[in-house]
Design an enzyme around this catalytic site. Structure first.
Site, mmCIF file in Angstrom:
data_model
loop_
_atom_site.group_PDB
_atom_site.id
_atom_site.type_symbol
_atom_site.label_atom_id
_atom_site.label_comp_id
_atom_site.label_asym_id
_atom_site.label_seq_id
_atom_site.Cartn_x
_atom_site.Cartn_y
_atom_site.Cartn_z
ATOM 1 N N GLY A 418 13.960 -2.232 -42.947
ATOM 2 C CA GLY A 418 13.299 -0.938 -42.950
ATOM 3 C C GLY A 418 12.341 -0.801 -41.777
ATOM 4 N N SER A 419 11.230 -0.135 -42.039
ATOM 5 C CA SER A 419 10.304 0.236 -40.958
ATOM 6 C C SER A 419 9.561 -0.933 -40.329
ATOM 7 C CB SER A 419 9.289 1.259 -41.486
ATOM 8 O OG SER A 419 9.956 2.421 -41.920
ATOM 9 N N THR A 420 9.650 -2.145 -40.915
ATOM 10 C CA THR A 420 9.025 -3.297 -40.257
ATOM 11 C C THR A 420 9.701 -3.603 -38.929
ATOM 12 O OG1 THR A 420 10.443 -4.829 -41.521
ATOM 13 C CG2 THR A 420 8.241 -4.379 -42.404
#
Length: 682
Positions: A418-420
């Protein structure tokens, strides 16, 4: 009547004729075998017969050995039993012979063989004779086994068991070591005459069937005074001990066992040992294991089995019929197993486990400046001590059939990040010159597609914000911004950039981790997939440890640090990937990641602290069965201290599955914040 009798007589003759023929054929075959042996032995030199005899020890062909000797009054059964018990009992292998003298009726030779206690070498002589049936054979007595051995002597092997090495954390707290438990057994002579009710109660308490208990009591060696072991129980379970002792005939005996003081909190990392199996013995034929040994089955117990187990000491000697020692054949000192000291901080390990124990997820904690791994946690978990005491069938089935998969080690696997991943998409764009950190890329809204060729597929994001700068895109975790950034790069530059961060590579670490990837087949070919990959979805999968190591670049001027688990007195950083990000871009992105945690609008603000500065990035990955659908959400948070002089520098990466009804990544942020509160306060 006469006719009937004649028919009967014919039938008998008809039946008898094949039987007679079979017996004649068998007799001919037997005669041929004996003749063959006779002729072979007649032709072979006595020295060759001796070599064949001794080589048969390794193959365990004791019947062949018997055919090559005159055993006197010793029967074939006793000959085989005598040789088998001695040679196999001492772990005999690698038998070598050197003929030193060969006379008409006698051989002199030197034998060297390997045993559990090391090498044994001895000189011996054996007489040779002619046999009417076997031809040339060796004259056997017990001294052919060892020169000093007589028929009334015994070969004994005594074991001095090596102590298995401990596994310690960085502060020398014991994670695996020796402990005590109770062996539960029955003494038959002290049981009630009608014990059926007692056995039912015992069956219920121990999780054994009454048939299994009866089977143990029925073994040949069992006497009225014998202690018949049935199960092992925890020394701390006083209630169970009292219930068992109320049953007539029950006895508890203290035994030493492997103990895991932190149980479930370290299960997937430390692993456990168990009794060795026949398969294990086949895999390690010359490693000195016996049927009574234990062996590491998972985790560090298995990975460092050779170092932890040590080597047992053995003494092989000859005793006379009175049990008096005649001679020592071989002796080997025991070597206790090594102590394994880890970089793990058990306080942090426990804190992470306690926060996430009911979640399906995992956590990695590191010192971002040295590479020391401070915690590796997978949840839910299981109590390793139950494996030592012995799981019942019901307990084993429950563990295996649990939908939450407590036996599954999640920190070794890969998940959609995801956004990591967004800071690294940004880093690639900055390096390639396709992303300007100061530019306002304009208003995107919360739903966007490149053009109508995408059909009904849109990239969506949760928050609307202005201006459309890189820092704001990270603060608000904007999927659209990073989808556009990936498209601007193109698939080749984007994937080449991820390769420079260690994707599709083995992370250099003591425990093997699954490799991170950006596509199931190794390359991104579709435009929508590339856009989704820019914000950590598509087919991107990251290993939690690898992701944590990627974040060490922000603490080390752009270089990724090698993680390690075995403690060093003087820890120092070793670079895995030099300048994965330029120093300039690392500094710029670190400021942006500080804003993610410290700006009230930031997705990581729930971890904000007033006593120290943190930086980090949240992530929520939605697992969709196909584009345009909704699915399970995975929540992430990677957070790190920014001050290299901090007394407890730490980088923490946590992942939780199924956060869609728990608040998304904020659920993970709050739990990590509680862990950091505890860690910095201790």
């Amino acid at each position: 009547m006469i006719q009937k009798r004649r028919r009967s007589s014919r039938r008998k003759r008809t039946v008898l004729l094949p039987l007679i023929l079979i017996l004649v054929v068998l007799a001919i075959i037997g005669a041929c075998v004996l003749f063959f042996l006779h002729m072979r032995n007649e032709k072979e030199k006595p020295s060759e017969i001796l070599k064949t005899y001794l080589s048969s020890i390794e193959s365990g062909d004791y019947e062949k050995m018997f055919e090559l000797v005159d055993s006197g009054k010793v029967s074939k059964k006793d000959f085989i039993a005598r040789n088998q018990n001695i040679y196999e009992g001492i772990g005999c292998s690698n038998v070598k012979v050197k003929i030193t003298s060969e006379e008409k009726n006698q051989l002199s030779y030197t034998v060297t063989l390997t045993t559990l206690a090391g090498e044994i070498t001895y000189d011996n002589t054996t007489k040779v004779k002619k046999d009417d049936n076997k031809g040339t054979i060796l004259v056997w007595d017990d001294s052919m086994i060892f020169p000093e051995l007589t028929a009334t002597d015994k070969v004994r092997i005594y074991t001095d068991e090596a102590k298995r090495g401990q596994i310690l954390d960085r502060n020398q707290n014991v994670l695996a070591g020796s402990g005590s438990a109770y062996s539960v057994g029955l003494v038959p002579g002290k049981m009630n005459e009608d014990s059926s009710g007692d056995l039912q109660t015992l069956s219920s308490l121990l999780g054994l069937s009454t048939e299994d208990i009866q089977s143990e009591l029925s073994k040949d060696w069992v006497t009225d005074d014998a202690f018949v072991p049935l199960a092992t129980i925890s020394a701390a379970d006083e209630k169970l001990q009292n219930q068992l002792l109320a049953i007539p005939g029950i006895k508890l005996s203290t035994v030493e066992v492997r103990s895991y003081p932190y149980g479930s909190a370290t299960a997937h990392l430390v692993g456990y040992v168990s009794g060795i199996t026949a398969e294990d013995l086949e895999k390690h034929p010359d490693a000195g294991y016996t049927s009574d040994s234990v062996i590491g089955k998972s985790g560090l117990e298995a990975l460092y089995e050779k170092q932890l187990r040590g080597q047992n000491g053995y003494t092989i000697l000859i005793e006379d019929e009175d049990g008096q020692q005649k001679s020592v054949l071989a002796y080997q000192n025991k070597t206790d197993g090594e102590t394994l000291r880890l970089t793990i901080d058990i306080t942090l390990q426990q804190s992470l486990y306690e926060q996430f124990q009911k979640d399906e997820g995992c956590s990695v904690a590191m010192n971002p400046y040295t590479g020391e791994v401070l915690a590796l946690v997978s949840t839910p978990s299981y109590d390793t001590n139950r494996f030592i005491l012995g799981l019942t069938t019901q307990e084993w089935d429950q563990l295996n059939n649990d939908e939450a998969q407590p036996l599954y080690n999640r920190f070794r696997q890969t998940f959609a990040p995801g956004s990591t991943l967004k800071p690294f998409t940004a880093a690639i764009g900055l390096a390639e010159g396709t992303l300007d950190p100061e530019k306002d890329y304009g208003y995107n809204g919360t739903s966007w597609q490149k053009d109508s060729s995408w059909g009904d597929y849109y990239v969506t994001t949760l928050q609307d914000y202005k201006p459309g700068t890189l820092q704001n895109a990270l603060i608000y975790s904007d999927n659209i911004f990073f989808a556009k950034a990936a498209l601007e790069l193109g698939a080749d530059r984007f994937t080449d950039g991820l390769d420079r961060f260690g994707f599709n590579q083995v992370v250099p670490f003591e425990i093997k981790m699954s490799q991170s990837q950006y596509d199931n087949d190794g390359s991104i070919t579709e435009e929508i997939q590339l856009a989704d990959s820019g914000y950590g979805q598509g087919q991107v999968l990251a290993n939690p440890l690898h992701l944590a190591v990627m974040y060490t670049a922000f603490s080390n001027s752009g270089s990724m640090i090698t993680p390690y688990l075995i403690y060093k007195d003087d820890p120092s950083a070793e670079v895995w990937i030099d300048q994965a990000i330029s120093k300039e871009h690392s500094s710029l992105l670190t400021e942006d990641l500080k804003a993610v945690v410290n700006n009230p609008a930031g997705s990581g603000y729930a971890a904000h602290r007033t006593d120290m500065e943190l930086a980090g990035k949240t992530g929520t990955a939605e697992l969709k069965s196909e584009q345009g659908t909704t699915g399970q959400e995975i929540g992430w948070f990677s957070v790190f201290t920014t001050d290299p002089s901090a007394s407890k520098p730490v980088l923490l990466t946590s992942m939780v599955e199924s956060v869609e009804d728990k608040g998304g990544s904020t659920y993970v942020v709050k739990k990590d914040a509680a862990v950091l509160d505890s860690y910095f306060g201790s």
